[in-house]
Scaffold this motif. Structure first.
Motif, PDB file in Angstrom:
ATOM      1  N   ARG A 207       0.745  -1.152   0.040  1.00  0.00           N
ATOM      2  CA  ARG A 207       0.072  -0.129   0.043  1.00  0.00           C
ATOM      3  C   ARG A 207       0.911   1.283   0.006  1.00  0.00           C
ATOM      4  O   ARG A 207       0.452   2.314  -0.589  1.00  0.00           O
ATOM      5  CB  ARG A 207      -0.979   0.045   1.265  1.00  0.00           C
ATOM      6  CG  ARG A 207      -1.997   1.158   1.157  1.00  0.00           C
ATOM      7  CD  ARG A 207      -2.898   0.871   2.277  1.00  0.00           C
ATOM      8  NE  ARG A 207      -3.847  -0.267   1.942  1.00  0.00           N
ATOM      9  CZ  ARG A 207      -4.918  -0.229   1.253  1.00  0.00           C
ATOM     10  NH1 ARG A 207      -5.370   0.958   0.650  1.00  0.00           N
ATOM     11  NH2 ARG A 207      -5.480  -1.403   1.330  1.00  0.00           N
ATOM     12  N   GLY A 208       2.095   1.272   0.583  1.00  0.00           N
ATOM     13  CA  GLY A 208       2.883   2.623   0.736  1.00  0.00           C
ATOM     14  C   GLY A 208       3.513   2.886  -0.627  1.00  0.00           C
ATOM     15  O   GLY A 208       4.336   3.837  -0.776  1.00  0.00           O
ATOM     16  N   LEU A 209       3.441   1.919  -1.472  1.00  0.00           N
ATOM     17  CA  LEU A 209       4.231   2.193  -2.907  1.00  0.00           C
ATOM     18  C   LEU A 209       3.430   2.700  -3.933  1.00  0.00           C
ATOM     19  O   LEU A 209       2.405   2.043  -4.403  1.00  0.00           O
ATOM     20  CB  LEU A 209       4.873   0.812  -3.253  1.00  0.00           C
ATOM     21  CG  LEU A 209       6.018   0.989  -4.238  1.00  0.00           C
ATOM     22  CD1 LEU A 209       7.021   1.729  -3.788  1.00  0.00           C
ATOM     23  CD2 LEU A 209       6.537  -0.351  -4.756  1.00  0.00           C
ATOM     24  N   HIS A 210       3.359   3.812  -4.227  1.00  0.00           N
ATOM     25  CA  HIS A 210       2.661   4.622  -5.127  1.00  0.00           C
ATOM     26  C   HIS A 210       3.347   4.756  -6.563  1.00  0.00           C
ATOM     27  O   HIS A 210       4.154   5.579  -6.701  1.00  0.00           O
ATOM     28  CB  HIS A 210       2.214   6.010  -4.638  1.00  0.00           C
ATOM     29  CG  HIS A 210       1.530   5.976  -3.511  1.00  0.00           C
ATOM     30  ND1 HIS A 210       0.000   6.071  -3.373  1.00  0.00           N
ATOM     31  CD2 HIS A 210       1.620   5.620  -2.029  1.00  0.00           C
ATOM     32  CE1 HIS A 210      -0.302   5.858  -2.156  1.00  0.00           C
ATOM     33  NE2 HIS A 210       0.603   5.588  -1.199  1.00  0.00           N
ATOM     34  N   PHE A 211       2.856   4.047  -7.512  1.00  0.00           N
ATOM     35  CA  PHE A 211       3.565   4.349  -8.751  1.00  0.00           C
ATOM     36  C   PHE A 211       2.429   3.809 -10.032  1.00  0.00           C
ATOM     37  O   PHE A 211       2.874   3.883 -11.115  1.00  0.00           O
ATOM     38  CB  PHE A 211       4.673   3.091  -9.027  1.00  0.00           C
ATOM     39  CG  PHE A 211       4.225   1.727  -8.791  1.00  0.00           C
ATOM     40  CD1 PHE A 211       4.090   0.938  -9.742  1.00  0.00           C
ATOM     41  CD2 PHE A 211       4.159   1.000  -7.563  1.00  0.00           C
ATOM     42  CE1 PHE A 211       3.583  -0.494  -9.834  1.00  0.00           C
ATOM     43  CE2 PHE A 211       3.846  -0.122  -7.397  1.00  0.00           C
ATOM     44  CZ  PHE A 211       3.334  -0.958  -8.405  1.00  0.00           C
ATOM     45  N   ILE A 212       1.206   3.577  -9.744  1.00  0.00           N
ATOM     46  CA  ILE A 212       0.413   3.003 -10.626  1.00  0.00           C
ATOM     47  C   ILE A 212      -0.445   4.373 -11.054  1.00  0.00           C
ATOM     48  O   ILE A 212      -1.245   4.811 -10.379  1.00  0.00           O
ATOM     49  CB  ILE A 212      -0.610   1.863 -10.124  1.00  0.00           C
ATOM     50  CG1 ILE A 212       0.394   0.625  -9.855  1.00  0.00           C
ATOM     51  CG2 ILE A 212      -1.756   1.612 -11.092  1.00  0.00           C
ATOM     52  CD1 ILE A 212      -0.528  -0.569  -9.319  1.00  0.00           C
ATOM     53  N   THR A 213      -0.802   4.319 -12.414  1.00  0.00           N
ATOM     54  CA  THR A 213      -1.585   5.237 -13.226  1.00  0.00           C
ATOM     55  C   THR A 213      -3.076   4.513 -13.268  1.00  0.00           C
ATOM     56  O   THR A 213      -3.091   3.541 -13.905  1.00  0.00           O
ATOM     57  CB  THR A 213      -1.106   5.702 -14.520  1.00  0.00           C
ATOM     58  OG1 THR A 213       0.068   6.535 -14.181  1.00  0.00           O
ATOM     59  CG2 THR A 213      -1.857   6.720 -15.152  1.00  0.00           C
ATOM     60  N   VAL A 214      -3.982   5.206 -12.663  1.00  0.00           N
ATOM     61  CA  VAL A 214      -5.574   4.235 -12.670  1.00  0.00           C
ATOM     62  C   VAL A 214      -6.266   5.254 -13.935  1.00  0.00           C
ATOM     63  O   VAL A 214      -6.587   6.421 -13.371  1.00  0.00           O
ATOM     64  CB  VAL A 214      -6.087   4.320 -11.336  1.00  0.00           C
ATOM     65  CG1 VAL A 214      -7.436   3.857 -11.561  1.00  0.00           C
ATOM     66  CG2 VAL A 214      -5.197   3.533 -10.516  1.00  0.00           C
ATOM     67  N   VAL A 215      -6.958   4.688 -14.573  1.00  0.00           N
ATOM     68  CA  VAL A 215      -7.754   5.460 -15.498  1.00  0.00           C
ATOM     69  C   VAL A 215      -9.303   4.766 -15.301  1.00  0.00           C
ATOM     70  O   VAL A 215      -9.518   3.542 -14.986  1.00  0.00           O
ATOM     71  CB  VAL A 215      -7.429   4.947 -17.049  1.00  0.00           C
ATOM     72  CG1 VAL A 215      -8.239   5.935 -17.997  1.00  0.00           C
ATOM     73  CG2 VAL A 215      -6.253   5.733 -17.204  1.00  0.00           C
ATOM     74  N   GLY A 216     -10.471   5.688 -15.331  1.00  0.00           N
ATOM     75  CA  GLY A 216     -11.639   5.063 -15.136  1.00  0.00           C
ATOM     76  C   GLY A 216     -12.518   5.470 -15.871  1.00  0.00           C
ATOM     77  O   GLY A 216     -12.454   6.437 -16.683  1.00  0.00           O
TER      78      GLY A 216
END
Length: 272
Positions: A207-216
């Motif tokens: 959870r602490g690793l922020h690297f993903i681009t999310v498209v909705g």
């Protein structure tokens, strides 16, 4: 009509009698017209024309917001939380950029690459140029290693032959089965030459690793203001449950693609 012909003849005589002025005038017009054409093409492509995707007005970028530091990419567990608990979205997809070394087919080469969720291309309304896309079971660790390549790499490295589908290519020392070719002009990320499934879980992407681009893709019905209100409610619920201390924001995908270049492009258009 006769007066127009006379004016043209007069103008030609003036230009012949002042060749230096004529050359400067022609060059000035050529530069002005060329600059206007070039800048307007860029502005039209980025600001005026919608993204070449299915119903692009319903596509948004979904980002994590952190107290005191603004917005950031999502963590993998956050992406799962949003996908499972946000009725605002018809669907959520994810990707992140990386690089891979391609070996075993000519000279070794380092390639721009992406890991993508299996539903990302279908959600955007994109279909493989050749072959197939990824299956849901292939995006989980332990599944069969499969890959898609760009049209440019397909032609450059494999001669554009369909027979390459189903064969193995070696990426970062591991054999991947080539299942498809990406559609031309892939609009996200850094124009990858290779795509593989996400292959993530909470163990290798905590959870602490922020690297993903999310498209909705927003469901039909609510406008952007209502969607943002629903997202704020979800963020508050996740904080109350202790899942996170962060918030969530959504931005129209076209706006996120243009980013900070909008003002610069409009200023440049006005200048030319």
């Amino acid at each position: 009509m006769s007066s127009l012909v006379q004016d043209l003849r007069y103008g030609i005589r003036i230009l012949r009698s002042h060749p230096g002025f004529a050359v400067v005038s022609i060059l000035t017009l050529a530069l002005g017209i060329g600059a206007n054409t070039a800048i307007f093409s860029v502005v039209n492509g980025l600001l005026l024309r919608p993204l070449p995707l299915e119903e692009p007005d319903r596509l948004v970028l979904v980002r994590d917001t952190q107290p005191g530091s603004g917005s950031a990419p999502a963590s993998f567990p956050e992406y799962l939380d949003w996908r499972e608990r946000a009725p605002t979205f018809q669907e959520l997809g994810a990707y992140f950029s990386t690089t891979f070394s391609l070996t075993g087919a000519g000279e070794p080469v380092q390639l721009p690459a992406m890991r993508v969720s299996a539903n990302l291309l279908p959600m955007l309304g994109l279909a493989p140029l050749v072959g197939r896309g990824f299956r849901l079971e292939e995006e989980k660790p332990g599944g069969e290693l499969v890959a898609m390549i760009s049209q440019a790499l397909w032609k450059r490295r494999f001669g554009g032959s369909r027979s390459v589908l189903g064969t193995k290519i070696v990426l970062a020392g591991k054999p991947y089965t080539l299942v498809g070719v990406l559609p031309p002009g892939f609009p996200l990320g850094s124009h990858p030459d290779v795509c593989i499934p996400l292959l993530l879980d909470a163990k290798n992407a905590p959870r602490g690793l922020h690297f993903i681009t999310v498209v909705g893709r927003l469901r039909r019905g609510p406008d952007l203001a209502r969607a943002r209100s629903e997202i704020e409610t979800l963020a508050a619920r996740l904080r109350a449950d202790g899942a996170t201390r962060h918030g969530i924001e959504i931005v129209p995908l076209q706006e996120s693609v243009v980013g900070d270049t909008r003002s610069a492009l409009l200023v440049l258009l006005g200048a030319v």
